[in-house]
Design an enzyme around this catalytic site. Structure first.
Site, PDB file in Angstrom:
ATOM      1  N   SER A  22       0.805  -1.225   0.000  1.00  0.00           N
ATOM      2  CA  SER A  22       0.000   0.000   0.000  1.00  0.00           C
ATOM      3  C   SER A  22       0.835   1.270   0.000  1.00  0.00           C
ATOM      4  O   SER A  22       0.282   2.374  -0.045  1.00  0.00           O
ATOM      5  CB  SER A  22      -0.931   0.020   1.220  1.00  0.00           C
ATOM      6  OG  SER A  22      -0.182  -0.011   2.427  1.00  0.00           O
ATOM      7  N   ASN A 109      -2.121  -1.362  13.444  1.00  0.00           N
ATOM      8  CA  ASN A 109      -3.564  -1.145  13.500  1.00  0.00           C
ATOM      9  C   ASN A 109      -3.915   0.199  14.127  1.00  0.00           C
ATOM     10  O   ASN A 109      -4.702   0.966  13.586  1.00  0.00           O
ATOM     11  CB  ASN A 109      -4.246  -2.270  14.279  1.00  0.00           C
ATOM     12  CG  ASN A 109      -4.110  -3.618  13.608  1.00  0.00           C
ATOM     13  OD1 ASN A 109      -3.535  -3.725  12.529  1.00  0.00           O
ATOM     14  ND2 ASN A 109      -4.639  -4.655  14.243  1.00  0.00           N
ATOM     15  N   THR A 154     -39.032  27.020 -10.816  1.00  0.00           N
ATOM     16  CA  THR A 154     -39.242  25.675 -10.284  1.00  0.00           C
ATOM     17  C   THR A 154     -39.535  24.787 -11.486  1.00  0.00           C
ATOM     18  O   THR A 154     -40.157  25.241 -12.462  1.00  0.00           O
ATOM     19  CB  THR A 154     -40.411  25.604  -9.282  1.00  0.00           C
ATOM     20  OG1 THR A 154     -41.638  25.928  -9.963  1.00  0.00           O
ATOM     21  CG2 THR A 154     -40.201  26.566  -8.128  1.00  0.00           C
ATOM     22  N   HIS A 155     -39.078  23.561 -11.460  1.00  0.00           N
ATOM     23  CA  HIS A 155     -39.250  22.636 -12.589  1.00  0.00           C
ATOM     24  C   HIS A 155     -38.665  23.199 -13.885  1.00  0.00           C
ATOM     25  O   HIS A 155     -39.114  22.858 -14.983  1.00  0.00           O
ATOM     26  CB  HIS A 155     -40.735  22.290 -12.799  1.00  0.00           C
ATOM     27  CG  HIS A 155     -41.421  21.773 -11.581  1.00  0.00           C
ATOM     28  ND1 HIS A 155     -41.343  20.451 -11.177  1.00  0.00           N
ATOM     29  CD2 HIS A 155     -42.180  22.409 -10.652  1.00  0.00           C
ATOM     30  CE1 HIS A 155     -42.049  20.293 -10.069  1.00  0.00           C
ATOM     31  NE2 HIS A 155     -42.559  21.458  -9.725  1.00  0.00           N
ATOM     32  N   SER A 276     -13.039  24.942 -28.530  1.00  0.00           N
ATOM     33  CA  SER A 276     -13.194  23.707 -29.287  1.00  0.00           C
ATOM     34  C   SER A 276     -12.017  23.539 -30.235  1.00  0.00           C
ATOM     35  O   SER A 276     -11.508  24.514 -30.795  1.00  0.00           O
ATOM     36  CB  SER A 276     -14.503  23.754 -30.085  1.00  0.00           C
ATOM     37  OG  SER A 276     -14.533  22.738 -31.074  1.00  0.00           O
ATOM     38  N   LYS A 282     -16.410  28.552 -30.467  1.00  0.00           N
ATOM     39  CA  LYS A 282     -16.941  28.015 -29.210  1.00  0.00           C
ATOM     40  C   LYS A 282     -16.252  28.604 -27.977  1.00  0.00           C
ATOM     41  O   LYS A 282     -15.040  28.815 -27.953  1.00  0.00           O
ATOM     42  CB  LYS A 282     -16.780  26.490 -29.173  1.00  0.00           C
ATOM     43  CG  LYS A 282     -17.687  25.723 -30.111  1.00  0.00           C
ATOM     44  CD  LYS A 282     -19.161  25.942 -29.813  1.00  0.00           C
ATOM     45  CE  LYS A 282     -19.601  25.400 -28.487  1.00  0.00           C
ATOM     46  NZ  LYS A 282     -19.448  23.949 -28.359  1.00  0.00           N
ATOM     47  N   ASN A 284     -16.766  27.405 -24.093  1.00  0.00           N
ATOM     48  CA  ASN A 284     -17.481  26.426 -23.278  1.00  0.00           C
ATOM     49  C   ASN A 284     -17.247  26.662 -21.781  1.00  0.00           C
ATOM     50  O   ASN A 284     -16.106  26.893 -21.360  1.00  0.00           O
ATOM     51  CB  ASN A 284     -17.015  25.014 -23.632  1.00  0.00           C
ATOM     52  CG  ASN A 284     -17.248  24.685 -25.095  1.00  0.00           C
ATOM     53  OD1 ASN A 284     -18.248  25.088 -25.675  1.00  0.00           O
ATOM     54  ND2 ASN A 284     -16.312  23.970 -25.686  1.00  0.00           N
ATOM     55  N   GLU A 289     -18.986  22.457 -16.027  1.00  0.00           N
ATOM     56  CA  GLU A 289     -19.281  21.075 -16.385  1.00  0.00           C
ATOM     57  C   GLU A 289     -18.437  20.098 -15.570  1.00  0.00           C
ATOM     58  O   GLU A 289     -18.928  19.039 -15.135  1.00  0.00           O
ATOM     59  CB  GLU A 289     -19.039  20.864 -17.878  1.00  0.00           C
ATOM     60  CG  GLU A 289     -20.025  21.630 -18.754  1.00  0.00           C
ATOM     61  CD  GLU A 289     -19.694  21.520 -20.239  1.00  0.00           C
ATOM     62  OE1 GLU A 289     -18.799  20.724 -20.597  1.00  0.00           O
ATOM     63  OE2 GLU A 289     -20.331  22.220 -21.046  1.00  0.00           O
ATOM     64  N   TYR A 316      -9.697  -5.109  13.771  1.00  0.00           N
ATOM     65  CA  TYR A 316      -9.140  -4.715  12.472  1.00  0.00           C
ATOM     66  C   TYR A 316      -9.256  -5.856  11.473  1.00  0.00           C
ATOM     67  O   TYR A 316      -9.023  -7.024  11.795  1.00  0.00           O
ATOM     68  CB  TYR A 316      -7.668  -4.305  12.625  1.00  0.00           C
ATOM     69  CG  TYR A 316      -7.050  -3.834  11.321  1.00  0.00           C
ATOM     70  CD1 TYR A 316      -7.165  -2.505  10.923  1.00  0.00           C
ATOM     71  CD2 TYR A 316      -6.386  -4.723  10.481  1.00  0.00           C
ATOM     72  CE1 TYR A 316      -6.626  -2.071   9.725  1.00  0.00           C
ATOM     73  CE2 TYR A 316      -5.842  -4.293   9.278  1.00  0.00           C
ATOM     74  CZ  TYR A 316      -5.963  -2.970   8.912  1.00  0.00           C
ATOM     75  OH  TYR A 316      -5.429  -2.547   7.715  1.00  0.00           O
ATOM     76  N   GLN A 321      -7.776  -1.508   4.472  1.00  0.00           N
ATOM     77  CA  GLN A 321      -6.791  -0.887   3.584  1.00  0.00           C
ATOM     78  C   GLN A 321      -7.504  -0.080   2.491  1.00  0.00           C
ATOM     79  O   GLN A 321      -6.937   0.859   1.930  1.00  0.00           O
ATOM     80  CB  GLN A 321      -5.904  -1.957   2.945  1.00  0.00           C
ATOM     81  CG  GLN A 321      -4.776  -1.392   2.084  1.00  0.00           C
ATOM     82  CD  GLN A 321      -3.750  -2.457   1.733  1.00  0.00           C
ATOM     83  OE1 GLN A 321      -3.134  -3.046   2.615  1.00  0.00           O
ATOM     84  NE2 GLN A 321      -3.596  -2.714   0.448  1.00  0.00           N
ATOM     85  N   LYS A 324      -8.411   4.292   2.412  1.00  0.00           N
ATOM     86  CA  LYS A 324      -7.530   5.436   2.164  1.00  0.00           C
ATOM     87  C   LYS A 324      -7.695   6.056   0.791  1.00  0.00           C
ATOM     88  O   LYS A 324      -7.874   7.272   0.664  1.00  0.00           O
ATOM     89  CB  LYS A 324      -6.072   5.028   2.387  1.00  0.00           C
ATOM     90  CG  LYS A 324      -5.804   4.594   3.815  1.00  0.00           C
ATOM     91  CD  LYS A 324      -4.449   3.943   3.967  1.00  0.00           C
ATOM     92  CE  LYS A 324      -4.365   3.211   5.285  1.00  0.00           C
ATOM     93  NZ  LYS A 324      -5.349   2.085   5.376  1.00  0.00           N
TER      94      LYS A 324
END
Length: 475
Positions: A22, A109, A154-155, A276, A282, A284, A289, A316, A321, A324
């Site tokens: 690890s 541990n 709304t909506h 682009s 473009k 963007n 996003e 443990y 492991q 993390k």
């Protein structure tokens, strides 16, 4: 060199070592492991378990490793299993066999549980400070447009007119709840597992409560088994980070909509836009996003850890492991997105004229008719129906509400008089929403005042916490 090989006659197979290893991701715990080692050394020395002649060289070597790790002069190698074995290798290379003396009274541990808590505390404070920077940008932008009428939705349909600053300021509230969560999380995270050993504590005369205080914790684990197996603090941190991501995603979605040609409200600064590779015209809103897209990653990390944690028995288990990388990734992601969104918010300009022209569209003032009738003592159910009929009449004739005649208003409901037109204005609708949290100019000013005060208080709190943690780490 493995920290556990005494009873084994064979070294691990290559596949076993590769799966167990690890250090390639837990190396970032090295500063926290070294600091907790200094605290553990102090207890071993004060209890008489280590003579000064042994403890002082170890302390010197640990401090050397702190500098070398920070400078990148000491790093893990291919034979190190994890951050703990790598740092013990560093000690033994400097000191010989006495470098292994520090292992007395602790296990990987409780060691890793302590390191991960310290890492999480340090970085969640940093997340809080970045949230505060975004909140300040949102408050400033909301204040800038605190007099600009716009349609509320709304909506995704026009609903009622609002101050555009009120629309932006709603995001301040979401991030305030995130700060509340980090504040509360810290109370639960500041419990030290060090001294829990593998699971049963230690027969050596250690003082976990002293070590806890040395490391800036408020207490030590009340139950040693829980001390090494608890990862609630990871799951809670991941939930909070997911909520931050969701709040960032909402900003991203709105900025994407406002920047469309169809809306044309938002002019995102060039510095926070991209182009682009084939379409030269473009521009963007990619930061928006990306903020929207990263939220899924954060929710995925939370889901993965919750699934891993469910049903782990006893103390443990090596499954832990897997706690993390999701935490590291979520923290990295949030700290990557927050500054970009903060800059995007701070530098975006909005078209006041377009927003004002759109504010009364979609019959957004219909509620004013219903409220007018309520003021005339008409039950709201009847008032609502009458307002709906006004809308239907306008739709059928291609007119706006204020263009209905006195006779048409009266035909819909006898309490509808010609002066109803006085409330069928965006300005009147905004001015009338004076309840706490409403969109009137007076309510909005109070909201900004309170949000500014809350942000300032949290800014001081997390600045003080960051300073205290930094001092502890430098001790």
């Amino acid at each position: 060199m493995a920290l556990w090989g005494g009873r084994f006659s064979e070294t691990p197979a290559d596949a076993v070592f590769a799966l167990s290893r690890s250090v390639h991701f837990d190396w970032r715990l090295a500063p926290y492991d070294l600091r907790s080692s200094l605290a553990h050394l102090a207890v071993l020395q004060s209890s008489g378990l280590l003579e000064d002649s042994v403890a002082e060289p170890i302390r010197g070597a640990l401090n050397e490793l702190i500098s070398e790790v920070a400078a990148g002069r000491f790093v893990a190698n291919e034979t190190d299993e994890d951050v703990h074995s790598a740092l013990e290798r560093g000690l033994t290379e400097k000191l010989g066999a006495i470098g292994g003396s520090l292992r007395a009274g602790r296990s990987r541990n409780d060691q890793v549980a302590t390191d991960l808590r310290l890492y999480a505390i340090d970085h969640m404070i940093e997340v809080a400070q970045q949230i505060l920077a975004l909140q300040s940008a949102l408050i400033a932008k909301a204040s800038e447009y605190g007099d600009a009428p716009a349609p509320g939705f709304t909506h995704l349909q026009h609903a009622q007119p609002v101050l555009f600053g009120h629309e932006i300021a709603k995001h301040v509230q979401g991030f305030s709840r995130d700060l509340d969560r980090i504040h509360d999380w810290l109370d639960r995270a500041l419990v030290s597992p060090l001294g829990s050993g593998a699971l049963a504590g230690s027969s050596l005369p250690l003082s976990p409560e002293v070590t806890a205080k040395n490391l800036g914790f408020t207490s030590s684990a009340a139950n040693s088994i829980d001390g090494v197996s608890d990862r609630d603090f990871v799951a809670e941190a991941l939930f909070t980070l997911s909520m931050v991501g969701i709040h960032l995603s909402r900003i991203g979605e709105e900025w994407c909509i406002w920047a469309t040609t169809e809306f044309g409200w938002a002019k995102v600064a060039d510095a926070y836009s991209t182009g682009s590779s084939i379409m030269p015209q473009k521009k963007n809103p990619d930061m928006a996003e990306l903020a929207r897209g990263k939220a899924g990653r954060l929710v995925g990390n939370l889901t993965g850890v919750l699934t891993m944690l469910k049903g782990l028995p006893f103390a443990y288990n090596r499954d832990l492991q897997e706690d993390k990388e999701p935490l590291f990734d979520s923290i990295d992601t949030v700290l990557l997105v927050l500054p970009a969104v903060t800059g995007m918010v701070a530098t975006t300009d909005f078209d006041r004229e377009k927003m004002a022209l759109a504010a009364p569209l979609g019959f957004s003032l219909a509620t004013e008719i219903a409220d007018y009738l309520v003021q005339a003592k008409v039950p709201f159910a009847h008032a609502h129906e009458a307002a709906g009929k006004c809308v239907a009449m306008c739709e059928a004739s291609g007119r706006q509400l204020h263009q209905l005649t006195d006779e048409e208003f009266a035909s819909i409901h006898p309490s509808l008089k010609g002066d109803v037109r006085d409330v069928l204005t965006v300005h009147g609708a905004l001015e009338s929403r004076t309840t706490v949290g409403g969109t009137s100019p007076s309510s909005f000013k109070q909201q900004i005042k309170e949000s500014t005060a809350i942000t300032a208080a949290y800014s001081k709190e997390f600045t003080d916490k960051a300073k205290a943690f930094s001092e502890m780490m430098g001790a």
